[in-house]
Design a protein around this motif. Structure first.
Motif, short mmCIF file in Angstrom:
data_model
loop_
_atom_site.label_atom_id
_atom_site.label_comp_id
_atom_site.label_asym_id
_atom_site.label_seq_id
_atom_site.Cartn_x
_atom_site.Cartn_y
_atom_site.Cartn_z
N SER A 41 -15.59 -13.79 -2.27
CA SER A 41 -15.84 -12.48 -2.90
C SER A 41 -14.67 -12.06 -3.77
N GLY A 42 -15.00 -11.23 -4.75
CA GLY A 42 -13.98 -10.67 -5.61
C GLY A 42 -13.02 -9.77 -4.86
N LEU A 43 -13.51 -9.06 -3.85
CA LEU A 43 -12.65 -8.20 -3.05
C LEU A 43 -11.60 -9.02 -2.30
N GLU A 44 -12.02 -10.16 -1.78
CA GLU A 44 -11.08 -11.04 -1.08
C GLU A 44 -10.05 -11.60 -2.06
N LEU A 45 -10.49 -11.94 -3.27
CA LEU A 45 -9.55 -12.41 -4.29
C LEU A 45 -8.52 -11.32 -4.59
N GLU A 46 -8.96 -10.09 -4.74
CA GLU A 46 -8.03 -8.99 -5.01
C GLU A 46 -7.02 -8.84 -3.88
N ARG A 47 -7.46 -8.99 -2.64
CA ARG A 47 -6.56 -8.91 -1.50
C ARG A 47 -5.52 -10.03 -1.56
N ILE A 48 -5.97 -11.23 -1.88
CA ILE A 48 -5.06 -12.37 -1.98
C ILE A 48 -4.04 -12.14 -3.10
N LEU A 49 -4.49 -11.63 -4.23
CA LEU A 49 -3.59 -11.38 -5.36
C LEU A 49 -2.55 -10.32 -5.00
N GLU A 50 -2.98 -9.25 -4.35
CA GLU A 50 -2.03 -8.20 -3.95
C GLU A 50 -1.02 -8.73 -2.93
N LEU A 61 1.80 -3.60 -4.70
CA LEU A 61 1.24 -3.34 -6.02
C LEU A 61 0.69 -1.92 -6.11
N SER A 62 0.19 -1.40 -5.01
CA SER A 62 -0.41 -0.07 -5.00
C SER A 62 0.58 1.04 -5.30
N PHE A 63 1.87 0.81 -4.99
CA PHE A 63 2.83 1.90 -5.08
C PHE A 63 3.96 1.68 -6.08
N CYS A 64 3.97 0.58 -6.78
CA CYS A 64 5.10 0.36 -7.69
C CYS A 64 4.69 0.58 -9.13
N ASN A 65 5.61 1.14 -9.88
CA ASN A 65 5.41 1.28 -11.32
C ASN A 65 6.19 0.21 -12.06
N GLN A 66 7.43 0.04 -11.66
CA GLN A 66 8.29 -0.97 -12.27
C GLN A 66 9.19 -1.55 -11.19
N VAL A 67 9.29 -2.87 -11.18
CA VAL A 67 10.05 -3.58 -10.17
C VAL A 67 11.05 -4.49 -10.86
N LEU A 68 12.24 -4.59 -10.32
CA LEU A 68 13.22 -5.53 -10.84
C LEU A 68 13.30 -6.73 -9.89
N VAL A 69 13.12 -7.92 -10.44
CA VAL A 69 13.17 -9.16 -9.67
C VAL A 69 14.30 -10.00 -10.24
N ARG A 79 16.40 -7.78 -17.11
CA ARG A 79 16.78 -7.50 -15.73
C ARG A 79 15.67 -7.93 -14.78
N GLY A 80 14.73 -8.72 -15.26
CA GLY A 80 13.66 -9.19 -14.40
C GLY A 80 12.60 -8.15 -14.14
N GLY A 81 12.33 -7.32 -15.12
CA GLY A 81 11.37 -6.24 -14.96
C GLY A 81 9.94 -6.71 -14.83
N ILE A 82 9.22 -6.11 -13.89
CA ILE A 82 7.80 -6.35 -13.66
C ILE A 82 7.10 -4.99 -13.76
#
Length: 108
Positions: A41-50, A61-69, A79-82
């Motif tokens: 299912s697409g829902l399961e794919l979304e869970r895997i991606l998150e 993913l639900s709570f970040c706007n910008q992340v530095l990696v 600076r490794g921005g995501i």
């Protein structure tokens, strides 16, 4: 059987990338999911991606706007921005759309 990593094979158009680390994360996720079969299912794919996003960045993913990696920093220029918003609203939807096209092409 299709692997999730194959959905990452073709990179999105240039105008989709928001921060320099986004392309590097795309490549990393493609490698990380290279041998994992697409789910039923697409829902399961979304869970895997998150979950993969969390494992790669250490952020939800639900709570970040910008992340530095740090490992995505390139020669001091990035600076490794995501961009969390880019992944939520543009990049992962591309992966899900590719998944849905694949599912639709499978004979019933």
């Amino acid at each position: 059987m299709l692997k999730i990593g194959e959905l990452f094979r073709e990179e999105p158009p240039e105008d989709v990338w928001e921060l320099r680390g986004d392309r590097l994360l795309w490549q990393e996720l493609g490698r990380a999911l290279a041998f994992r079969l697409v789910p039923e299912s697409g829902l399961e794919l979304e869970r895997i991606l998150e979950e993969a996003f969390w494992e790669a960045t250490g952020h939800s993913l639900s709570f970040c706007n910008q992340v530095l990696v740090d490992r995505f920093a390139e020669n001091g220029q990035s600076r490794g921005g995501i961009s969390g918003a880019s992944w939520r609203y543009r990049l992962f939807p591309i992966v899900v759309e590719r998944y849905e096209k694949h599912r639709a092409s499978i004979p019933a």
